[in-house]
Design a protein around this motif. Sequence first.
Motif, PDB file in Angstrom:
ATOM      1  N   LYS A 173      -8.281  61.577  68.352  1.00 18.25           N
ATOM      2  CA  LYS A 173      -7.574  60.299  68.342  1.00 18.25           C
ATOM      3  C   LYS A 173      -8.517  59.143  68.020  1.00 18.25           C
ATOM      4  N   SER A 174      -9.787  59.282  68.417  1.00 19.25           N
ATOM      5  CA  SER A 174     -10.751  58.245  68.082  1.00 19.25           C
ATOM      6  C   SER A 174     -11.100  58.268  66.600  1.00 19.25           C
ATOM      7  N   LEU A 175     -11.319  59.454  66.048  1.00 21.24           N
ATOM      8  CA  LEU A 175     -11.639  59.573  64.625  1.00 21.24           C
ATOM      9  C   LEU A 175     -10.487  59.054  63.762  1.00 21.24           C
ATOM     10  N   GLU A 176      -9.261  59.337  64.188  1.00 19.27           N
ATOM     11  CA  GLU A 176      -8.092  58.863  63.446  1.00 19.27           C
ATOM     12  C   GLU A 176      -7.983  57.341  63.513  1.00 19.27           C
ATOM     13  N   ALA A 177      -8.151  56.782  64.717  1.00 17.06           N
ATOM     14  CA  ALA A 177      -8.053  55.333  64.881  1.00 17.06           C
ATOM     15  C   ALA A 177      -9.168  54.616  64.133  1.00 17.06           C
ATOM     16  N   THR A 178     -10.365  55.200  64.152  1.00 17.52           N
ATOM     17  CA  THR A 178     -11.498  54.596  63.454  1.00 17.52           C
ATOM     18  C   THR A 178     -11.258  54.553  61.954  1.00 17.52           C
ATOM     19  N   LEU A 179     -10.724  55.624  61.390  1.00 20.50           N
ATOM     20  CA  LEU A 179     -10.397  55.641  59.956  1.00 20.50           C
ATOM     21  C   LEU A 179      -9.314  54.618  59.644  1.00 20.50           C
ATOM     22  N   HIS A 180      -8.346  54.470  60.540  1.00 18.03           N
ATOM     23  CA  HIS A 180      -7.292  53.475  60.333  1.00 18.03           C
ATOM     24  C   HIS A 180      -7.893  52.076  60.247  1.00 18.03           C
ATOM     25  N   VAL A 181      -8.838  51.773  61.136  1.00 12.14           N
ATOM     26  CA  VAL A 181      -9.478  50.456  61.117  1.00 12.14           C
ATOM     27  C   VAL A 181     -10.210  50.227  59.800  1.00 12.14           C
ATOM     28  N   LEU A 182     -10.974  51.223  59.365  1.00 11.40           N
ATOM     29  CA  LEU A 182     -11.703  51.096  58.099  1.00 11.40           C
ATOM     30  C   LEU A 182     -10.754  50.898  56.928  1.00 11.40           C
ATOM     31  N   SER A 183      -9.657  51.639  56.931  1.00 16.33           N
ATOM     32  CA  SER A 183      -8.692  51.541  55.831  1.00 16.33           C
ATOM     33  C   SER A 183      -7.991  50.194  55.840  1.00 16.33           C
ATOM     34  N   TYR A 184      -7.581  49.746  57.029  1.00 16.79           N
ATOM     35  CA  TYR A 184      -6.866  48.471  57.136  1.00 16.79           C
ATOM     36  C   TYR A 184      -7.753  47.310  56.714  1.00 16.79           C
ATOM     37  N   THR A 185      -8.969  47.273  57.244  1.00 12.34           N
ATOM     38  CA  THR A 185      -9.852  46.157  56.921  1.00 12.34           C
ATOM     39  C   THR A 185     -10.264  46.186  55.454  1.00 12.34           C
TER      40      THR A 185
END
Length: 325
Positions: free
Chosen positions: A228-240
């Motif tokens: 869940k952390s790896l998924e959320a971290t990728l989401h942040v990178l993609s969004y920003t």
Amino acid sequence: MTLGDSSLHLVSVLVPSYNSEAYLRECLESALAQNYPNVEIIVVDDGSTDSSIEIAKSFESRGVRVISQSNRGQAGALNTAFDASKGDYIQYLDADDVLDSRKIEVQVARLREAEPTAIASGAWARFSCKVSEAAFKPEKIWRDLTPVDWVVESWAGGGMMHVAAWLIPRKVVHVAGPWVEPLRWAANLDAHFFTRALLASSRCIFCPEARSFYRSGHASMSSWRSRKSLEATLHVLSYTGEALLKCEDSPRTQKAFADNLQRYVFSTYPDSREFVSAAERRIKELGGSDLLISAGSRQLILSRLVGWKFGKQLHSLVQQFRGGS
């Protein structure tokens, strides 16, 4: 707490606290010691199971406001604190970090001379136990920059700003929007908020005398390897990254986005090949990345011989073998 001349702009210092008994007192003392005379301090205890709430409440007689809630993570605590605040400027402050006594004073002075949507950053240094250990090492982003220039420079390895380094006008926080609570497990949650705040601002004003101190080397990072952390971290990178492209879609912003994703690939593989594959697809769409993996000498030799992915797997196997022997 509000001190001194009420005609001055009010600054809200927002402190999320979760099991921070070892550091909270020093943090709050630094907030109370600000030279700037119009400050309110709000601590949100996020369901602590240690003595953090008792420590926070011991400061109520000195004007600190304490709010208690069930555990919602850093984002939830900061959203609660912001909703309760009234400041014209917002100072976010992690419960284990420390402010220099002139930090807020210096940044408010600069922002009062600037346009209403400018934000301020400041010099910062890491420490482990004592603030006196901190050594300030200037980075490329330690200068006045446009929002896009700041993000590109930072993502190119030009440095970062920790939570306490910023001072942000309330109107910019409103435009950026709240901290996103479903992303509480992201290792880079701060980047999600502050990138949005930067891109919602007119420019970033660097204040070298506005110093803050970032405590590091204590928290366990094991939870940041969970799915869940790896998924959320990728989401942040993609969004920003996509937010950056909306402001400026150019070869330099595409490269900055791709390189940021490539660092994620290097650090994540082989823990989640699903997320690595998704990141690699976007990197290819952006034109690729020429970053090389940052690793120790043995892993670098393996990477040159057999490729970085296989080299990392071999290195991981060797480490596991040594740990189990």
